[in-house]
Design a protein around this motif. Structure first.
Motif, short mmCIF file in Angstrom:
data_model
loop_
_atom_site.label_atom_id
_atom_site.label_comp_id
_atom_site.label_asym_id
_atom_site.label_seq_id
_atom_site.Cartn_x
_atom_site.Cartn_y
_atom_site.Cartn_z
N LEU A 161 -33.27 10.14 -66.96
CA LEU A 161 -34.26 9.51 -66.09
C LEU A 161 -34.54 8.08 -66.52
O LEU A 161 -34.62 7.17 -65.68
CB LEU A 161 -35.55 10.33 -66.11
CG LEU A 161 -35.48 11.69 -65.43
CD1 LEU A 161 -36.67 12.56 -65.84
CD2 LEU A 161 -35.45 11.53 -63.92
N GLY A 162 -34.71 7.86 -67.81
CA GLY A 162 -35.01 6.51 -68.29
C GLY A 162 -33.90 5.54 -67.97
O GLY A 162 -34.14 4.39 -67.56
N ALA A 163 -32.64 5.98 -68.16
CA ALA A 163 -31.51 5.11 -67.85
C ALA A 163 -31.45 4.78 -66.36
O ALA A 163 -31.17 3.64 -65.96
CB ALA A 163 -30.22 5.77 -68.31
N TYR A 164 -31.71 5.79 -65.53
CA TYR A 164 -31.70 5.58 -64.07
C TYR A 164 -32.77 4.57 -63.66
O TYR A 164 -32.51 3.66 -62.87
CB TYR A 164 -31.93 6.92 -63.37
CG TYR A 164 -32.07 6.81 -61.87
CD1 TYR A 164 -30.94 6.68 -61.07
CD2 TYR A 164 -33.31 6.84 -61.26
CE1 TYR A 164 -31.06 6.57 -59.68
CE2 TYR A 164 -33.44 6.74 -59.88
CZ TYR A 164 -32.31 6.61 -59.10
OH TYR A 164 -32.44 6.50 -57.73
N ILE A 165 -33.97 4.74 -64.19
CA ILE A 165 -35.07 3.84 -63.81
C ILE A 165 -34.85 2.43 -64.34
O ILE A 165 -35.06 1.44 -63.62
CB ILE A 165 -36.41 4.43 -64.30
CG1 ILE A 165 -36.73 5.71 -63.54
CG2 ILE A 165 -37.54 3.41 -64.15
CD1 ILE A 165 -37.91 6.49 -64.10
N LEU A 166 -34.40 2.29 -65.58
CA LEU A 166 -34.14 0.96 -66.13
C LEU A 166 -33.07 0.24 -65.31
O LEU A 166 -33.22 -0.93 -64.95
CB LEU A 166 -33.72 1.07 -67.59
CG LEU A 166 -33.29 -0.24 -68.26
CD1 LEU A 166 -34.37 -1.31 -68.16
CD2 LEU A 166 -32.91 0.01 -69.72
N GLY A 167 -31.97 0.94 -65.01
CA GLY A 167 -30.94 0.33 -64.20
C GLY A 167 -31.45 -0.07 -62.83
O GLY A 167 -31.14 -1.16 -62.31
N GLY A 168 -32.27 0.78 -62.22
CA GLY A 168 -32.82 0.49 -60.91
C GLY A 168 -33.77 -0.69 -60.91
O GLY A 168 -33.77 -1.51 -59.99
N GLU A 169 -34.60 -0.80 -61.94
CA GLU A 169 -35.54 -1.91 -62.02
C GLU A 169 -34.83 -3.23 -62.26
O GLU A 169 -35.25 -4.28 -61.78
CB GLU A 169 -36.59 -1.65 -63.10
CG GLU A 169 -37.55 -0.51 -62.77
CD GLU A 169 -38.35 -0.74 -61.50
OE1 GLU A 169 -38.57 -1.92 -61.12
OE2 GLU A 169 -38.75 0.25 -60.85
N LEU A 170 -33.73 -3.21 -63.02
CA LEU A 170 -32.94 -4.43 -63.19
C LEU A 170 -32.30 -4.84 -61.86
O LEU A 170 -32.24 -6.03 -61.53
CB LEU A 170 -31.87 -4.22 -64.26
CG LEU A 170 -32.39 -4.24 -65.69
CD1 LEU A 170 -31.34 -3.71 -66.67
CD2 LEU A 170 -32.80 -5.66 -66.10
N LYS A 171 -31.85 -3.86 -61.09
CA LYS A 171 -31.32 -4.19 -59.75
C LYS A 171 -32.42 -4.78 -58.88
O LYS A 171 -32.22 -5.78 -58.18
CB LYS A 171 -30.76 -2.93 -59.10
CG LYS A 171 -30.28 -3.16 -57.67
CD LYS A 171 -30.04 -1.87 -56.93
CE LYS A 171 -29.67 -2.13 -55.46
NZ LYS A 171 -29.56 -0.88 -54.69
N ARG A 172 -33.59 -4.14 -58.89
CA ARG A 172 -34.69 -4.59 -58.04
C ARG A 172 -35.13 -6.01 -58.38
O ARG A 172 -35.61 -6.76 -57.51
CB ARG A 172 -35.88 -3.62 -58.19
CG ARG A 172 -36.93 -3.74 -57.10
CD ARG A 172 -38.23 -3.09 -57.53
NE ARG A 172 -38.11 -1.66 -57.73
CZ ARG A 172 -38.31 -0.74 -56.79
NH1 ARG A 172 -38.59 -1.12 -55.56
NH2 ARG A 172 -38.22 0.53 -57.07
#
Length: 376
Positions: A307-318
């Motif tokens: 979950l943490g990896a998914y959210i971190l990657g997503g926030e960098l994209k955002r």
């Protein structure tokens, strides 16, 4: 293209590599081990982490590698069965649930495969130094030539090297739980048929469960000692400590100790948590156990890493506009979105510590359901 270095090629590191690559970043992963690290216990993917695997296209493949354990027994020191349970197991919880229990190295192999061929891997190497003061992070390695990266992410576990170099000594952040465990592969010498056996001695615990369609088994040896301090890198000292603790508690401990020294994937460490009030400094951030280790006692470590990896990657994209990423905004939002969830999951570990407060199924479900996943 933004270049990002990830330290660590286990669950959090490989998951983050996948999502960063999918979001258009250039990704390099450095891993101290010569290849994917073998071994580890049977782990569980639960709740919203199943959604992450599904979005990676790996849910079916992970389900195909389920341990398939049918139940467990508790035995006495002579091996006589005292009780059996076909509804839940010590490693996986309820058998009849949507959760996926599989071996740690099987999951990492799937995650690693999903990052190919777009991710650069530097195996048998590690970060020796970081200069995090400029418009990039200058990195020196033990073996590879020095390079600069736009961002560096520490996904290197409980004893994170990146955390030590950038945030400070481990002692500032570690919460020790007073329990130690050794895990390693053994032959299926008990002829276990998708089954587990456990024995609880006066001061120790020993368990064996079949793995990979009964072709092998994993052994777990554990004990409690709040005062013990042992170097996680000193394998000889670990062997000696485990042998000393297990010597008098019976069952199949002599056989397990004999297998232990020849195991290709021996792992020993304390059960501990990492508690931090921020996960980033400058252009460096942490993910998984490096930032918020829940400990295996929580039963949530793997899911939280996914979950943490998914959210971190997503926030960098955002936080990316064109060819520029506002990493400060991304790291801040990552912490805001996920910190409360990691705190609640860390509380689960106390249910496995004598004197800890048991958590109800309703409380557990409330924690799991508290994280709504964005579709980045």
């Amino acid at each position: 293209m933004t270049e990002i270095l990830i330290s660590g090629a286990s669950v959090a590191g490989t998951t983050l590599a996948y999502w960063l690559g999918k979001h258009g970043f250039s990704v390099t992963v450095v891993e101290r081990h010569p290849g994917l690290r073998p071994g580890g216990q049977a782990i569980d993917v639960r709740g919203p982490a199943l959604t992450v695997l599904d979005r990676m296209g790996l849910l079916s493949a992970a389900a195909d590698r389920k341990t398939g354990i049918r139940g467990s027994s508790v035995v006495d020191r002579d091996g006589n069965e005292l009780s059996r349970d076909t509804e839940s197991t010590p490693t996986g919880g309820p058998i009849d649930s949507p959760d996926i229990e599989l071996l740690r190295d099987d999951l990492v192999e799937l995650l690693y495969g999903a990052t190919q061929p777009d991710t650069e891997y530097l195996f048998d190497d590690t970060i020796a130094g970081l200069d995090n003061r400029g418009a990039a992070v200058d990195v020196t390695f033990e073996r590879s030539p020095a390079r600069s990266f736009d961002l560096v992410i520490g996904a290197d576990g409980l004893h994170s090297n990146v955390r030590r170099l950038v945030f400070g000594p481990e002692e500032r952040f570690i919460k020790r739980l007073g329990t130690y465990a050794a895990i390693f592969t053994v032959p299926n010498f008990l002829d276990l048929d998708f089954w587990q056996k456990w024995h609880y001695g006066d001061t120790t615990m020993a368990g064996v469960y079949s793995a990979r369609h009964n072709s092998e088994a994993r052994a777990m040896l554990g004990f409690m000692d709040p005062e013990l301090r042992i170097d996680y890198r000193d394998i000889d000292a670990q062997y000696a400590e485990v042998e000393r603790r297990m010597a008098d508690d019976g069952w199949v401990r002599p056989q397990l100790l004999n297998f232990m020294r020849g195991a290709p994937d021996f792992y020993f460490d304390e059960m501990a948590q990492i508690v931090m009030d921020h996960w980033s400094i400058g252009r460096v951030a942490l993910v998984g156990d490096a930032a918020y280790c829940c400990s295996p006692l929580s039963g949530q470590g793997t899911s939280v890493a996914l979950l943490g990896a998914y959210i971190l990657g997503g926030e960098l994209k955002r936080a990316t506009q064109g060819d520029w990423v506002d990493h400060g905004v991304a790291f801040t939002n990552y912490f805001k979105r996920f910190h409360g969830y990691t705190e609640r999951t860390q509380f689960l570990a106390t249910d496995n510590i004598p004197g800890g407060a048991p958590i109800s199924q309703e409380q557990f479900e409330a924690i799991v359901n508290s994280l709504a996943l964005s579709n980045y």
